[in-house]
Design a protein around this motif. Structure first.
Motif, PDB file in Angstrom:
ATOM      1  N   SER A  58      13.314  31.144 -15.108  1.00  0.00           N
ATOM      2  CA  SER A  58      13.760  29.927 -16.001  1.00  0.00           C
ATOM      3  C   SER A  58      13.175  28.740 -15.193  1.00  0.00           C
ATOM      4  O   SER A  58      13.141  28.570 -13.931  1.00  0.00           O
ATOM      5  CB  SER A  58      15.058  29.622 -16.394  1.00  0.00           C
ATOM      6  OG  SER A  58      15.330  28.324 -16.935  1.00  0.00           O
ATOM      7  N   GLN A  59      12.253  27.957 -15.905  1.00  0.00           N
ATOM      8  CA  GLN A  59      11.721  26.896 -15.457  1.00  0.00           C
ATOM      9  C   GLN A  59      12.579  25.742 -15.668  1.00  0.00           C
ATOM     10  O   GLN A  59      12.674  24.516 -14.944  1.00  0.00           O
ATOM     11  CB  GLN A  59      10.712  26.249 -16.519  1.00  0.00           C
ATOM     12  CG  GLN A  59       9.311  25.783 -15.775  1.00  0.00           C
ATOM     13  CD  GLN A  59       8.231  25.433 -16.463  1.00  0.00           C
ATOM     14  OE1 GLN A  59       7.931  25.969 -17.649  1.00  0.00           O
ATOM     15  NE2 GLN A  59       7.599  24.390 -16.518  1.00  0.00           N
ATOM     16  N   TYR A  60      13.557  25.513 -16.259  1.00  0.00           N
ATOM     17  CA  TYR A  60      14.747  24.499 -16.735  1.00  0.00           C
ATOM     18  C   TYR A  60      15.980  24.748 -16.216  1.00  0.00           C
ATOM     19  O   TYR A  60      16.716  23.888 -16.498  1.00  0.00           O
ATOM     20  CB  TYR A  60      14.578  24.115 -18.133  1.00  0.00           C
ATOM     21  CG  TYR A  60      13.095  23.841 -18.588  1.00  0.00           C
ATOM     22  CD1 TYR A  60      12.550  22.871 -17.979  1.00  0.00           C
ATOM     23  CD2 TYR A  60      12.406  24.605 -19.429  1.00  0.00           C
ATOM     24  CE1 TYR A  60      11.107  22.222 -18.249  1.00  0.00           C
ATOM     25  CE2 TYR A  60      11.115  24.099 -19.703  1.00  0.00           C
ATOM     26  CZ  TYR A  60      10.602  23.081 -19.131  1.00  0.00           C
ATOM     27  OH  TYR A  60       9.204  22.666 -19.716  1.00  0.00           O
ATOM     28  N   ASN A  61      16.315  26.003 -15.778  1.00  0.00           N
ATOM     29  CA  ASN A  61      17.606  26.273 -15.557  1.00  0.00           C
ATOM     30  C   ASN A  61      17.760  26.567 -14.037  1.00  0.00           C
ATOM     31  O   ASN A  61      16.809  27.197 -13.444  1.00  0.00           O
ATOM     32  CB  ASN A  61      18.606  27.172 -16.369  1.00  0.00           C
ATOM     33  CG  ASN A  61      20.004  27.033 -15.988  1.00  0.00           C
ATOM     34  OD1 ASN A  61      20.631  26.249 -15.429  1.00  0.00           O
ATOM     35  ND2 ASN A  61      20.648  27.732 -17.215  1.00  0.00           N
ATOM     36  N   PRO A  70      15.370  14.453 -17.129  1.00  0.00           N
ATOM     37  CA  PRO A  70      14.643  15.624 -16.852  1.00  0.00           C
ATOM     38  C   PRO A  70      14.711  16.037 -15.355  1.00  0.00           C
ATOM     39  O   PRO A  70      14.375  17.112 -14.914  1.00  0.00           O
ATOM     40  CB  PRO A  70      13.193  15.164 -17.079  1.00  0.00           C
ATOM     41  CG  PRO A  70      13.121  14.128 -18.303  1.00  0.00           C
ATOM     42  CD  PRO A  70      14.429  13.395 -17.718  1.00  0.00           C
ATOM     43  N   HIS A 112      17.627  16.606 -13.776  1.00  0.00           N
ATOM     44  CA  HIS A 112      18.385  17.656 -13.835  1.00  0.00           C
ATOM     45  C   HIS A 112      17.403  18.851 -13.927  1.00  0.00           C
ATOM     46  O   HIS A 112      17.925  19.839 -12.815  1.00  0.00           O
ATOM     47  CB  HIS A 112      19.466  17.542 -14.859  1.00  0.00           C
ATOM     48  CG  HIS A 112      20.388  16.477 -14.960  1.00  0.00           C
ATOM     49  ND1 HIS A 112      20.177  15.537 -15.929  1.00  0.00           N
ATOM     50  CD2 HIS A 112      21.292  16.068 -14.019  1.00  0.00           C
ATOM     51  CE1 HIS A 112      21.269  14.480 -15.512  1.00  0.00           C
ATOM     52  NE2 HIS A 112      21.837  15.008 -14.640  1.00  0.00           N
ATOM     53  N   PHE A 113      16.556  18.960 -14.795  1.00  0.00           N
ATOM     54  CA  PHE A 113      15.988  20.335 -14.804  1.00  0.00           C
ATOM     55  C   PHE A 113      15.142  20.569 -13.688  1.00  0.00           C
ATOM     56  O   PHE A 113      15.155  21.670 -12.955  1.00  0.00           O
ATOM     57  CB  PHE A 113      15.032  20.343 -16.137  1.00  0.00           C
ATOM     58  CG  PHE A 113      15.729  20.108 -17.342  1.00  0.00           C
ATOM     59  CD1 PHE A 113      16.811  20.892 -17.748  1.00  0.00           C
ATOM     60  CD2 PHE A 113      15.509  19.042 -18.213  1.00  0.00           C
ATOM     61  CE1 PHE A 113      17.724  20.607 -18.799  1.00  0.00           C
ATOM     62  CE2 PHE A 113      16.277  18.934 -19.457  1.00  0.00           C
ATOM     63  CZ  PHE A 113      17.195  19.491 -19.752  1.00  0.00           C
ATOM     64  N   LEU A 143      17.417  21.811 -11.093  1.00  0.00           N
ATOM     65  CA  LEU A 143      17.981  23.166 -11.171  1.00  0.00           C
ATOM     66  C   LEU A 143      16.982  24.070 -11.170  1.00  0.00           C
ATOM     67  O   LEU A 143      16.943  25.319 -10.331  1.00  0.00           O
ATOM     68  CB  LEU A 143      18.629  23.437 -12.634  1.00  0.00           C
ATOM     69  CG  LEU A 143      19.879  22.654 -12.861  1.00  0.00           C
ATOM     70  CD1 LEU A 143      20.156  22.751 -14.495  1.00  0.00           C
ATOM     71  CD2 LEU A 143      20.872  22.917 -12.268  1.00  0.00           C
ATOM     72  N   ALA A 144      15.668  24.062 -11.361  1.00  0.00           N
ATOM     73  CA  ALA A 144      14.563  24.860 -11.194  1.00  0.00           C
ATOM     74  C   ALA A 144      14.111  24.835  -9.725  1.00  0.00           C
ATOM     75  O   ALA A 144      13.258  25.687  -9.293  1.00  0.00           O
ATOM     76  CB  ALA A 144      13.474  24.481 -12.088  1.00  0.00           C
ATOM     77  N   ILE A 175       7.314  18.424 -15.725  1.00  0.00           N
ATOM     78  CA  ILE A 175       8.733  17.305 -15.702  1.00  0.00           C
ATOM     79  C   ILE A 175       8.501  16.252 -14.739  1.00  0.00           C
ATOM     80  O   ILE A 175       8.955  15.138 -15.361  1.00  0.00           O
ATOM     81  CB  ILE A 175       9.975  18.179 -14.826  1.00  0.00           C
ATOM     82  CG1 ILE A 175      10.247  19.410 -15.651  1.00  0.00           C
ATOM     83  CG2 ILE A 175      11.115  17.361 -14.681  1.00  0.00           C
ATOM     84  CD1 ILE A 175      11.442  20.251 -15.082  1.00  0.00           C
TER      85      ILE A 175
END
Lengths: 373, 527
Positions: A21-24, B441, B443-444, B447-448, B464
């Protein structure tokens, strides 16, 4: 040869592991990383639910209880029952979060009964891996070309996430990492394993993983460790136990041969051109991060070598500082990082590059003689 | 008329100097408050332009504008300036202006010390900023200055950094002493503790936090100084020290410090929401207790910044549980604000808009804080952009938004003019949208897997970062609107009545706008 093999392997390997995943957060490739991911999603959903209720109530009030709609202010300003309720309910929710968090944490910190132990040592700005059950040890440096960073070449797929020699571990076995540092604090992080542990100078931390699937897993140093903190990736290759064993045997053989080769070289003398060519390569790889490609260093932080008294005159002092480093500064000891031949070449290079033209060559035998003094 | 003249005579027997000496020698809480506020706004722009450098470099992968060493100086000095130069002096400025007027006191209790605690600040920041031009550059080890990066491996500007932090600390401690002494001794007759406005209460508690932890920071920087220059080994294992001990000491200061930067916000929001809801604050007493509870817990949670340093598992559990507990009093506050709005009669002038945005965005920062509290997942979040997103949500859309709200709320009282409501709303909407484009963004990215404090990143994070940078530039530019509004409001505008907000309560609204140079020479009677 093994480097080429690994590079080829890296190029062929499926990217599935990172494409998750790129976003999580990644679900990762271990049981622990899956538990961590599940915990992350659970807490996230709970937060969303609470947010929905609280913001929902707030927006309801914002829309309906506005003066322009003729709303008349009510006079209530406390309610003990409600206040106790919204203290107790969050407390109960927190207990619900703490239970799975506690059990996951205890599992993550259980480093007992490991099958393989690797000593991971951070230094500015590279990782060193040593397999405690065998003789194999090596440094792992960023493999991305300088030109890509400086936007002179197109950036590769694994830009900044590629190293010359990745760590190799077996699948299905509990691998324990002993983590420490030679200089500042670094942090060894592989998201797919949910392992992030600080490398503290003078202390040893423990972490472990058990990878289920073969693959290439990439991470980075996570703790600010100076100028090139952003250029200190971690790459781990997980191989089946059989492949791992044969890789390990191959590495042992290579390191034995290298030592024998080293001895043979002592008798040989290299030409200036040859030394300068190898020396420049070593310099760019190991020295230029601080002393800069033009040898001028960064004034006040890293001393320049161009025209420096030590580099142009006192050869013993020059060999000494390259081999043993200088304590209390960022200058590392390269005696155990580079071969005798590389040491000789890089010292020769520094004594003759950027107008330092001393005309002197340093041979592997000179370095060896110094080290055996 | 004659009574007014009589009053003026009384005040002017020590004729106030004019020009620069008025500001240099002033002991007036309103003058000093204004200087604090202007100073913090200038620092906000200076620290903000460093953030612009950071975001410009991160606009694309690769190195374009600055080298990594300078990048690290930017992240470090940006953090130091925003924490010690923008947020904290802004709160001290608000305290100076408002606390005496809110409790019916004529001035701060220790006016000469008040003057000094402000006037050493410009020197502290001049030293810090000048160090950027030294050979070897300014501090480049992060605002958290972890040893040994800040000792053995730092450049010689570290000495300047240490002295500058000492001066900031002295200034904060003196400011805090002044607040405590003023509140304890100078309340108007009838103003019992439980009748004090919440801004006064939250600052009262904040001041105790400051006195408790600023000396700890001073100790930490002093140990860094002696480790670097005088051969001690507090943080060097080779001499029997421990680099992780630095982090324990730093965060024992650092965690209460983050509440120092948010508790006064709670006070501001607790003044503004009731005013524009035209309804009394819900749960005043529980607000006071919740503030005290947060302050108490803040001393028991420091090691949640250090979960990856390799602590024993029981220590990790202890700090996880304590950190989770903080969400209870914080939740109480949010619930109380929502309950205050419930069945009120709301209007939405700029202060209220900022206050509403505060409640939502601060709560989002609270949620990510709760996620970060959970040790096993913190291992994944730690030192990534998820953390950067978290603390910017609580500090920018939290603390800074509350300061903006306060400025709009009290500008009519300070200047005697109404600010331009249209421009204020423009500033609000521009800030609200851009702050979320800037920080959400992140946050993303975290997380990534994007680590913080890196000048360059892998290609997966390119999109991002581009969005984040655009949000950053927009947010930076939006703050110039605020500067415009303030200057316009100082220069003129619609005449403000003593109480420009229908639902506002408190003694500050009983004096004329602009507030006279001296207020409450005779204490008011509080019923």
């Amino acid at each position: 040869m093994s480097i080429k093999l690994i590079t080829a392997l890296m190029a062929m390997a499926p990217m599935a592991a990172q494409a998750s995943s790129q976003y999580n957060l990644t679900q990762g490739v271990t049981d622990i990383s899956q538990r961590v991911f599940d915990l992350h999603m659970t807490i996230f959903y709970i937060c969303c639910a609470i947010g929905l209720i609280v913001f929902g109530a707030m927006f309801w009030a914002v829309i309906h209880h506005r003066k322009s709609k003729g709303s008349k202010p009510a006079s209530f300003h406390e309610n003990v029952k409600v206040e106790i309720l919204w203290t107790v309910i969050p407390f109960v929710i927190l207990i619900g979060m703490a239970i799975p968090a506690t059990s996951t944490l205890i599992a993550m910190e259980d480093t007992s009964e490991a099958d393989v132990t690797v000593l991971v040592t951070g230094s500015q700005w590279k990782w060193h891996y040593k397999y405690l059950e065998s003789d194999v040890e090596y440094f792992s440096l960023l493999a991305t070309q300088r030109e890509q960073i400086e936007n002179k070449l197109e950036k590769g797929e694994n830009y900044l996430l590629e190293v010359d020699r990745p760590l190799v571990i077996p699948t299905g076995k509990k691998v324990r990492f002993l983590i420490t540092s030679d200089d500042v604090i670094h942090s060894w992080w592989v998201p797919d394993f949910a392992v992030k542990k600080d490398a503290n100078p003078g202390f040893i931390n423990e972490a472990w993983t058990q990878v289920n699937e073969p693959g290439i897993y990439r991470g980075q140093c996570a703790e600010l460790c100076g100028k090139d903190h952003g250029y200190m990736p971690v790459v781990v290759i997980a191989k089946s136990p059989a492949d791992y064993e044969s890789w390990l045997a191959e590495q042992e053989e290579i390191q034995r041969q290298a030592k024998a080769e080293e001895q043979r070289l002592l008798a040989m003398s290299m030409e200036m051109d040859e030394l300068m060519e190898l020396g420049e390569r070593v310099y760019i790889g190991s020295c230029a991060a601080c002393h800069q490609a033009n040898g001028e260093g960064i004034p006040g932080v890293f001393p320049g070598l161009k025209g420096s008294a030590m580099v142009t005159s006192d050869m013993d002092a020059h060999i000494d500082i390259v081999v043993n480093g200088k304590s209390g500064t960022a200058m590392q000891a390269f005696g155990n990082q580079l071969s005798l031949k590389e040491l000789a070449a890089v010292i020769t290079y520094e004594r003759n590059a950027w107008g330092n033209n001393t005309g002197e060559t340093v041979q592997a035998a000179d370095v060896n003689a110094f080290m055996n003094q | 008329m004659s009574t007014v003249v009589g009053e003026m005579d009384q005040h002017d027997h020590h004729h106030a100097p004019s020009g620069i000496s008025r500001w240099l020698f002033t002991t007036n809480h309103k003058d000093i408050g204004s200087m604090y506020l202007w100073f913090s706004f200038i620092m906000f722009l200076v620290g903000g332009s460093m953030a612009m450098v950071i975001r410009a470099e991160l606009f694309q992968p690769g190195l374009q504008l600055v080298d990594p060493h300078f990048f690290n100086q930017m992240t470090t000095v940006h953090g130091l300036i925003m924490v010690f130069g923008a947020v904290m002096p802004a709160f001290t400025g608000l305290a100076n202006w408002m606390i005496p007027m809110m409790i019916g006191a004529p001035d701060m209790a220790l006016p000469r010390m008040n003057n000094w605690s402000f006037w050493i600040l410009p020197f502290a920041f001049a030293i810090l900023l000048a160090s950027l031009f030294m050979e070897g550059g300014g501090p480049a080890f992060g605002w958290t200055f972890y040893a040994p990066l800040s000792t053995t491996y730092s450049s010689d500007s570290t000495a300047l950094f240490v002295f500058s932090v000492h001066i900031m600390g002295i200034s904060s401690i003196m400011g805090a002493i002044n607040v405590i002494v003023t509140i304890m001794n100078m309340r108007a007759p009838g103003m019992s503790y439980m009748k004090m406005p919440l801004f006064v209460w939250t600052w009262f508690i904040t001041a105790f936090l400051l006195i408790a932890v600023m000396p700890v920071l001073a100790g930490a920087v002093t140990m860094v100084l002696t480790d670097k220059y005088f051969g001690t080994s507090f943080f060097d294992a080779a001499g029997g020290g421990d680099p992780v001990m630095f982090q324990h000491i730093f965060w024992f200061f650092g965690h209460p410090e983050v509440y120092i930067m948010i508790l006064p916000s709670f006070g501001i929001i607790s003044a503004i929401i009731p005013a524009f809801s035209r309804k009394r604050l819900f749960g005043y007493a529980s607000m006071v207790y919740a503030t005290a509870a947060i302050a108490g817990l803040s001393f028991l949670v420091w090691a949640h910044h250090m979960f990856t340093t390799g602590m024993p598992v029981f220590a990790e559990l202890f700090f996880m549980y304590c950190t989770m507990l903080i969400s209870i009093p914080t939740g109480v506050k949010v619930f109380n604000w929502v309950a205050t709005m419930w069945r009120g009669a709301m209007t939405f002038e700029t202060p209220m808009l900022f206050a509403l945005a505060f409640v939502i965005l601060f709560t989002i920062g609270g949620f990510s804080g709760l996620m970060l509290a959970i040790t096993p997942i913190d291992f994944q979040y730690h030192d990534t952009y998820f953390v950067v997103a978290h603390f910017h949500y609580v500090l920018v859309s939290g603390a800074i938004f509350s300061i903006m709200a306060a400025a709009y709320y009290w500008l009519p009282k300070w200047t005697g003019h109404m600010y331009d409501e249209k421009l204020g709303k423009l500033h609000f909407w521009a800030s609200l949208i851009s702050v979320n484009v800037l920080f959400f963004p992140m946050h993303f990215a975290g997380l990534a897997g994007m680590p913080r404090r890196i000048p360059d990143y892998s290609l997966a994070f390119a999109d991002i970062n581009q969005i984040v940078s655009i949000g950053g530039f927009a947010f930076g530019l939006s703050q110039l609107i605020f500067l415009w509004v303030v200057i316009k409001c100082v220069k003129g505008g619609e005449k403000a009545p003593a109480k420009p907000w229908e639902g506002a309560e408190g003694l500050e609204w009983t004096v004329p706008s602009p507030a006279p140079y001296h207020t409450f020479d005779t204490p008011p009677e509080v019923k």
